[in-house]
Design a protein around this motif. Structure first.
Motif, PDB file in Angstrom:
ATOM      1  N   ALA A 108       0.842  -1.206   0.000  1.00  0.00           N
ATOM      2  CA  ALA A 108       0.000   0.000   0.000  1.00  0.00           C
ATOM      3  C   ALA A 108       0.874   1.252   0.000  1.00  0.00           C
ATOM      4  O   ALA A 108       2.020   1.218   0.449  1.00  0.00           O
ATOM      5  CB  ALA A 108      -0.902  -0.009   1.229  1.00  0.00           C
ATOM      6  N   PRO A 109       0.339   2.382  -0.492  1.00  0.00           N
ATOM      7  CA  PRO A 109       1.104   3.640  -0.425  1.00  0.00           C
ATOM      8  C   PRO A 109       1.269   4.091   1.028  1.00  0.00           C
ATOM      9  O   PRO A 109       0.533   3.647   1.915  1.00  0.00           O
ATOM     10  CB  PRO A 109       0.231   4.628  -1.221  1.00  0.00           C
ATOM     11  N   ALA A 110       2.225   4.980   1.264  1.00  0.00           N
ATOM     12  CA  ALA A 110       2.516   5.437   2.629  1.00  0.00           C
ATOM     13  C   ALA A 110       1.303   6.103   3.273  1.00  0.00           C
ATOM     14  O   ALA A 110       0.601   6.893   2.639  1.00  0.00           O
ATOM     15  CB  ALA A 110       3.691   6.405   2.601  1.00  0.00           C
ATOM     16  N   THR A 111       1.056   5.766   4.534  1.00  0.00           N
ATOM     17  CA  THR A 111      -0.096   6.332   5.259  1.00  0.00           C
ATOM     18  C   THR A 111       0.303   7.517   6.129  1.00  0.00           C
ATOM     19  O   THR A 111      -0.552   8.270   6.583  1.00  0.00           O
ATOM     20  CB  THR A 111      -0.714   5.266   6.192  1.00  0.00           C
ATOM     21  N   GLY A 112       1.612   7.646   6.405  1.00  0.00           N
ATOM     22  CA  GLY A 112       2.058   8.716   7.306  1.00  0.00           C
ATOM     23  C   GLY A 112       1.951   8.335   8.777  1.00  0.00           C
ATOM     24  O   GLY A 112       2.304   9.130   9.648  1.00  0.00           O
ATOM     25  N   ARG A 113       1.460   7.129   9.084  1.00  0.00           N
ATOM     26  CA  ARG A 113       1.314   6.697  10.488  1.00  0.00           C
ATOM     27  C   ARG A 113       2.568   5.956  10.955  1.00  0.00           C
ATOM     28  O   ARG A 113       3.163   5.186  10.197  1.00  0.00           O
ATOM     29  CB  ARG A 113       0.108   5.777  10.658  1.00  0.00           C
ATOM     30  N   THR A 114       2.952   6.204  12.195  1.00  0.00           N
ATOM     31  CA  THR A 114       4.087   5.500  12.797  1.00  0.00           C
ATOM     32  C   THR A 114       3.565   4.535  13.854  1.00  0.00           C
ATOM     33  O   THR A 114       2.851   4.932  14.770  1.00  0.00           O
ATOM     34  CB  THR A 114       5.076   6.498  13.435  1.00  0.00           C
ATOM     35  N   VAL A 115       3.933   3.282  13.682  1.00  0.00           N
ATOM     36  CA  VAL A 115       3.451   2.226  14.585  1.00  0.00           C
ATOM     37  C   VAL A 115       4.652   1.510  15.188  1.00  0.00           C
ATOM     38  O   VAL A 115       5.583   1.153  14.479  1.00  0.00           O
ATOM     39  CB  VAL A 115       2.592   1.188  13.818  1.00  0.00           C
ATOM     40  N   MET A 116       4.622   1.328  16.509  1.00  0.00           N
ATOM     41  CA  MET A 116       5.658   0.523  17.150  1.00  0.00           C
ATOM     42  C   MET A 116       5.069  -0.837  17.510  1.00  0.00           C
ATOM     43  O   MET A 116       3.968  -0.924  18.038  1.00  0.00           O
ATOM     44  CB  MET A 116       6.186   1.207  18.420  1.00  0.00           C
ATOM     45  N   VAL A 117       5.816  -1.886  17.187  1.00  0.00           N
ATOM     46  CA  VAL A 117       5.412  -3.251  17.547  1.00  0.00           C
ATOM     47  C   VAL A 117       6.460  -3.789  18.515  1.00  0.00           C
ATOM     48  O   VAL A 117       7.631  -3.917  18.159  1.00  0.00           O
ATOM     49  CB  VAL A 117       5.326  -4.177  16.309  1.00  0.00           C
ATOM     50  N   GLU A 118       6.038  -4.070  19.755  1.00  0.00           N
ATOM     51  CA  GLU A 118       6.966  -4.639  20.732  1.00  0.00           C
ATOM     52  C   GLU A 118       6.774  -6.143  20.785  1.00  0.00           C
ATOM     53  O   GLU A 118       5.663  -6.630  20.958  1.00  0.00           O
ATOM     54  CB  GLU A 118       6.713  -4.053  22.125  1.00  0.00           C
TER      55      GLU A 118
END
Length: 593
Positions: A108-118
């Motif tokens: 998918a194209p960039a959403t601009g959201r930053t997600v951290m997965v621990e």
């Protein structure tokens, strides 16, 4: 082209021409079930009050209109009130050309959201085990899937490097270790430290039995056992930065990190950021002090700090012990604060087992009460079930866990043995045989674990996972290798299958194209539900579908050049999507087997 949107618009235009404007009414359109002929199905029952005809007559009328006025509709059939529409071969050929031309197909194209997965979150008092493997594989795969959905993803590891459990290993080593090191023992560092965690438990239980024999109730004996009192004193000294205790802590943790790095590399997982509880628990303590000032927390006579969540349907939760030492919740508050502040996160996903469901309910609620609702509302606990073995549950204190390193090594050797038996390694050099065995062994392990819905408890059976038939990683890997073999033979024979291919598609070929076009929506669905199992199920079905097609239809021996070119391109795209889908699961696929 978005196929669902195209169909929906075509059906809406046709229905409105026949029965007038629909306004905001939703049309019920779904993919045609496998047992019926067709690509998409319109449910006509909601339209009967407009058509004033029977379900069959309404469906027939719409079908006839669309067949006459929508060039892409090849045919239709009616079953009761269901209109099944079939799109023509040219439509699917055009969709296939789009797949071939799209170099970023499925991303998918960039959403601009930053997600951290621990994920991972190991304790530095023992090596990684089978439960950690599920955690690592799930976290890594979810991170890959979210990246494919256009998010900026930060893979994070929170190392539980402090606390009473760490002091237990340290104390047992100090009392019984005689200066043993990884170098002197030949043991991996994490295994050596884990050995002393088990040693502590052995002596602790012996002391409890002794105190009970002297007349103490068991609960009191557990508290009064000298070795436990020594471990608690060691924790207090660690928090006070006692030089001797701190130096031992640094040394033993260093051994563990070296061991962990070897396991992570073997497993094929990595991290962008590593957090240490030893660096966040003080921040957590300051947040507790802040909560005391705000009246969110309260102090008991023994000096411990608590929050009362009974009005929220939960219970009272400890945040600081009476001696001032912190608990998991304290450091989780500090870590959450640090992460959201440092990284400007839009979402934070914790991959942690379902035994911690309550803990995360409390964490979110405490953050909200401290005034951080903006963060707490964007925390997701990706809860997963335990991995069990035919023999039952694992217990690290008793040394009955399935060690991650042993399991990885065992999977690779079993893969080699089974591959050799089936002739899959014939013609391979020693180096190739080793690489393929590693790929197949790890692919089997990863796929077997990730194909199960994360929420379910699962039973792991190593031998079943390496079966080359059925819903397994090796079956999918072998399908990819088989396709690559066909493509190599085509190249060796000088067959050029680049450029546009003009050919009539068989029904099975249209079905393969349909399956390929569904890949982006599968990646999207897997991202929305944090479920690698969605990708696993899709890739398995695609591999199975291709195998059926390959069994019934010749590719290289097809005499019509246009048809042969189309079939080679189709095989090439199936291999590409299998490879991309498996990559989202952290699984490599071999070029030859």
């Amino acid at each position: 082209m978005n196929i669902e949107t195209f169909i929906s618009d075509a059906v809406r235009r046709s229905v409105e021409t026949l029965y007038g404007e629909l306004g905001d009414e939703q049309l019920q359109i779904q993919k045609t079930r496998r047992e019926f002929e067709g690509d998409y199905t319109l449910v006509t029952f909601p339209l009967l009050r407009r058509s004033r005809k029977s379900p069959e007559a309404t469906a027939t009328e719409i079908g006839e209109y669309m067949a006459a006025n929508v060039p892409e509709i090849a045919s239709f059939n009616v079953i009761k009130g269901f209109l099944n529409l079939s799109l023509d071969s040219a439509f699917w050929a055009a969709r296939f050309a789009e797949v071939v031309a799209d170099e970023r197909f499925g991303q998918a194209p960039a959403t601009g959201r930053t997600v951290m997965v621990e994920y991972s979150s190991p304790n530095t008092n023992k090596p990684l085990h089978l439960g950690h493997i599920r955690n690592n594989l799930l976290g890594y795969s979810v991170a890959q899937i979210l990246k494919a959905n256009g998010h900026t993803v930060i893979k994070a590891n929170l190392v539980n490097d402090r606390g009473i459990h760490i002091c237990k290993s340290m104390l047992a080593w100090k009392l019984y270790g005689n200066g043993e090191t990884p170098a002197s023992s030949g043991m991996k560092g994490d295994h050596l430290v884990g050995k002393y965690y088990v040693e502590f438990d052995k002596h602790y239980k012996a002391q409890i039995r002794e105190l009970v024999a002297q007349g103490q109730p068991e609960d009191e004996a557990k508290k009064n056992a000298p070795i436990m009192l020594q471990a608690q004193e060691m924790l207090r000294k660690w928090e006070a930065r006692d030089p001797e205790v701190y130096s031992l802590w640094e040394t033993m943790n260093g051994w563990v990190y070296e061991g962990f790095d070897v396991t992570y590399k073997a497993l094929g997982v990595d991290f962008d950021k590593v957090y240490y509880e030893s660096q966040t628990y003080l921040l957590g303590k300051s947040l507790v002090e802040e909560g005391l000032k705000k009246g969110v927390f309260y102090r008991r006579p023994d000096n411990s700090v608590w929050i009362d969540l009974t009005a929220d349907g939960l219970d009272e939760k400890l945040l600081l012990r009476g001696d001032g030492t912190s608990v998991y919740m304290t450091q989780d508050l500090g870590t959450a604060f640090r992460r959201f502040e440092d990284n400007r996160l839009d979402d934070m996903i914790y991959v942690v087992g379902n035994e911690q469901n309550y803990h995360f309910q409390v964490l979110k609620l405490v953050l909200k009460k401290l005034g951080y609702a903006d963060w707490s509302d964007h925390i997701t606990h990706l809860s997963y079930g335990m991995v069990e073995l035919p023999e039952g549950k694992m217990k690290s204190r008793e040394g009955t866990v399935v060690d991650a390193d042993d399991l990885i090594e065992g999977m690779v050797s079993t893969a080699r043995e089974m591959s050799a038996e089936l002739g899959k390694l014939d013609g391979c050099s020693e180096e190739e045989a080793g690489a393929v065995s590693t790929m197949v062994g790890l692919g089997a392990l990863k796929y077997f674990i990730l194909k199960v819905d994360p929420k379910k408890t699962m039973l792991f059976d190593p031998r079943e996972s390496i079966d080359f038939n059925g819903n397994t990683g090796p079956f999918i890997q072998y399908t990819h290798a088989r396709i690559r073999s066909v493509l190599r033979k085509a190249a060796e024979a000088g067959i050029d299958f680049s450029g546009a291919a003009t050919a009539d598609y068989l029904r099975e070929e249209i079905d393969l194209v349909k399956s390929l076009t569904e890949y982006p929506s599968v990646v999207c669905a897997a991202g929305e539900s944090f479920a690698p199992s969605v990708v696993g199920a899709y890739v398995y079905e695609l591999a199975k579908q291709f195998n059926g097609y390959y069994h019934d239809h010749s590719i290289l021996k097809e005499e019509n050049a246009g048809v042969r070119k189309m079939r080679l391109q189709l095989a090439q795209q199936v291999a590409r999507v299998i490879k991309e889908g498996m990559k989202l699961l952290g699984i490599d696929v071999p070029e030859r087997m």
